[in-house]
Enzyme design. Sequence first.
Site, PDB file in Angstrom:
ATOM      1  N   ARG A  55       0.807  -1.247  -0.037  1.00  0.00           N
ATOM      2  CA  ARG A  55      -0.064  -0.114   0.081  1.00  0.00           C
ATOM      3  C   ARG A  55       0.764   1.319  -0.007  1.00  0.00           C
ATOM      4  NH1 ARG A  55      -2.464   1.714   4.366  1.00  0.00           N
ATOM      5  NH2 ARG A  55      -2.633  -0.579   5.346  1.00  0.00           N
ATOM      6  N   TYR A 106     -16.735  17.322 -14.824  1.00  0.00           N
ATOM      7  CA  TYR A 106     -16.966  15.849 -14.756  1.00  0.00           C
ATOM      8  C   TYR A 106     -18.061  15.490 -13.865  1.00  0.00           C
ATOM      9  CZ  TYR A 106     -16.081  10.674 -14.363  1.00  0.00           C
ATOM     10  OH  TYR A 106     -16.350   9.529 -14.227  1.00  0.00           O
ATOM     11  N   ASP A 177      -8.041  19.620 -14.214  1.00  0.00           N
ATOM     12  CA  ASP A 177      -8.104  18.550 -14.946  1.00  0.00           C
ATOM     13  C   ASP A 177      -7.758  18.307 -16.180  1.00  0.00           C
ATOM     14  OD1 ASP A 177      -9.520  16.074 -15.828  1.00  0.00           O
ATOM     15  OD2 ASP A 177     -11.001  15.914 -14.389  1.00  0.00           O
ATOM     16  N   LYS A 202      -8.589   7.330 -19.349  1.00  0.00           N
ATOM     17  CA  LYS A 202      -9.018   7.696 -20.510  1.00  0.00           C
ATOM     18  C   LYS A 202      -7.816   7.646 -21.660  1.00  0.00           C
ATOM     19  CE  LYS A 202     -12.701   8.153 -18.221  1.00  0.00           C
ATOM     20  NZ  LYS A 202     -13.025   9.494 -17.542  1.00  0.00           N
TER      21      LYS A 202
HETATM   22  C1  LIG Z   1     -13.296  10.010 -16.373  1.00  0.00           C
HETATM   23  C2  LIG Z   1     -12.946  11.546 -15.610  1.00  0.00           C
HETATM   24  C3  LIG Z   1     -12.645  11.399 -14.424  1.00  0.00           C
HETATM   25  C4  LIG Z   1     -12.880  10.391 -13.431  1.00  0.00           C
HETATM   26  O1  LIG Z   1     -11.977   9.254 -13.553  1.00  0.00           O
HETATM   27  P1  LIG Z   1     -12.472   7.778 -13.263  1.00  0.00           P
HETATM   28  O2  LIG Z   1     -10.923   7.175 -13.715  1.00  0.00           O
HETATM   29  O3  LIG Z   1     -13.263   7.315 -14.389  1.00  0.00           O
HETATM   30  O4  LIG Z   1     -12.330   7.569 -11.894  1.00  0.00           O
HETATM   31  C5  LIG Z   1     -12.356  12.730 -13.757  1.00  0.00           C
HETATM   32  N1  LIG Z   1     -12.461  13.605 -14.717  1.00  0.00           N
HETATM   33  C6  LIG Z   1     -12.701  13.584 -16.244  1.00  0.00           C
HETATM   34  C7  LIG Z   1     -12.636  14.849 -17.208  1.00  0.00           C
HETATM   35  C8  LIG Z   1     -13.038  12.518 -16.602  1.00  0.00           C
HETATM   36  O5  LIG Z   1     -13.443  12.296 -17.756  1.00  0.00           O
END
Ligand SMILES: *Cc1c(COP(=O)(O)O)cnc(C)c1O
Length: 385
Positions: A55, A106, A177, A202
């Site tokens: 961890r 998001y 982000d 993504k």
């Molecule tokens: C998918 C996404 C998240 C969250 O990420 P996860 O890997 O699904 O937990 C946060 N911000 C944006 C812009 C996203 O597309």
Amino acid sequence: MSPDPVPPIQPHRSERPQTTAVTAGRPERAPDAPLNQPPVLASTYVGGGDTGYGRYGNPSWTALESTVGALEGGRAISFASGMAAVHAILELVPPGGTVVLPRHCYLGVAALAGQLQDRGALTVRVVDLTSPAAVLEAGAGADMVWLESPTNPMMEIADLATIGAGLRGTGCTFVVDNTFATPLLQRPFGFGADVVLHSATKFLSGHSDALLGVAVVHDTDTDRLSRLDTTRRLHGATPGALESYLVLRGIRTLHVRLQQAQATASELAHRLQRHPSVVAVHYPGLDTDPGHQVAAAQMTGFGSLLSIDLGSADAADAFVAAARLWVHATSLGGVESTFERRRRWPSELVTVPPGLVRMSVGIEHLEDLWQDLEQALTASRTPAA
Ligand SMILES: *Cc1c(COP(=O)(O)O)cnc(C)c1O
């Protein structure tokens, strides 16, 4: 706990990011050493070292973190998912503090911040991120300004340089982000961001097969880095070794995937704009897009995501149902083209049009993608029997 919870500093590289994406995070070059950091499946380590327990650290995390850190120009820390990273970043807000969030962002971020607000942990101020003046006004006295650019799913653009300059020296933490742009198209630290977030699920992963999140801070920001690390240790939202391996493997080809997908997205955006069934196309690469100029100034490319408005939920539902190549699915950034009518989620904001379909362009052939869209658009106009 290890004496130094902080991964090693990555020297800043003079090479171009496309090269860094390939070269960073490799094992030391030695005869018969593997070229890639293999996934290390270990919950525990022989005592006496710096890591000790699964961890607290893993060589597969370190390889990925040093690569994302080098690409963004900072130090990265990885989490089990984008949302786990989001949570750890929101934990940086002092008790009862204020967080500025964009109207469109998001959904998970807005939902988590809302939950924290409901239990009195913080206060949320919502702004239109396309107005730097509105963001800075809301940011006055706030503890954190959280932006996403381009935004999900409306593809709005925030003027990161103006907002970053306005927040400088105020003590407010500026979070960007960067999931939609990736570090190859946009580097928020250059505009004054303090923390950069990626849902590596993504584009960085790019193959729709892993969940992982990364937070990045400045090289010298050991305070935030160790607080994020403490949250990861204590909340336990640690990435899997295999996921770390897969995401790093994905990053190796990010540049070519993105280049291909972005070129196709741009052509599709132009064709869709001329299509009679399409009410609106949201893509910062179109010179008619309200975010075009700011995006052109702060991004090195406009990315491979766009959204289209087909005017009604029925038309959009018929469109996504008629597609054969495009997959109706949530998530984005994979090699396969996917799209989604966002308002199918009851939690999606009512300011997102019911007929809006977010499109994540993959790396299939342009003409195959277009043919499928054309036949699906035709089907969306024909009332079901
Ligand atoms: C998918 C996404 C998240 C969250 O990420 P996860 O890997 O699904 O937990 C946060 N911000 C944006 C812009 C996203 O597309």
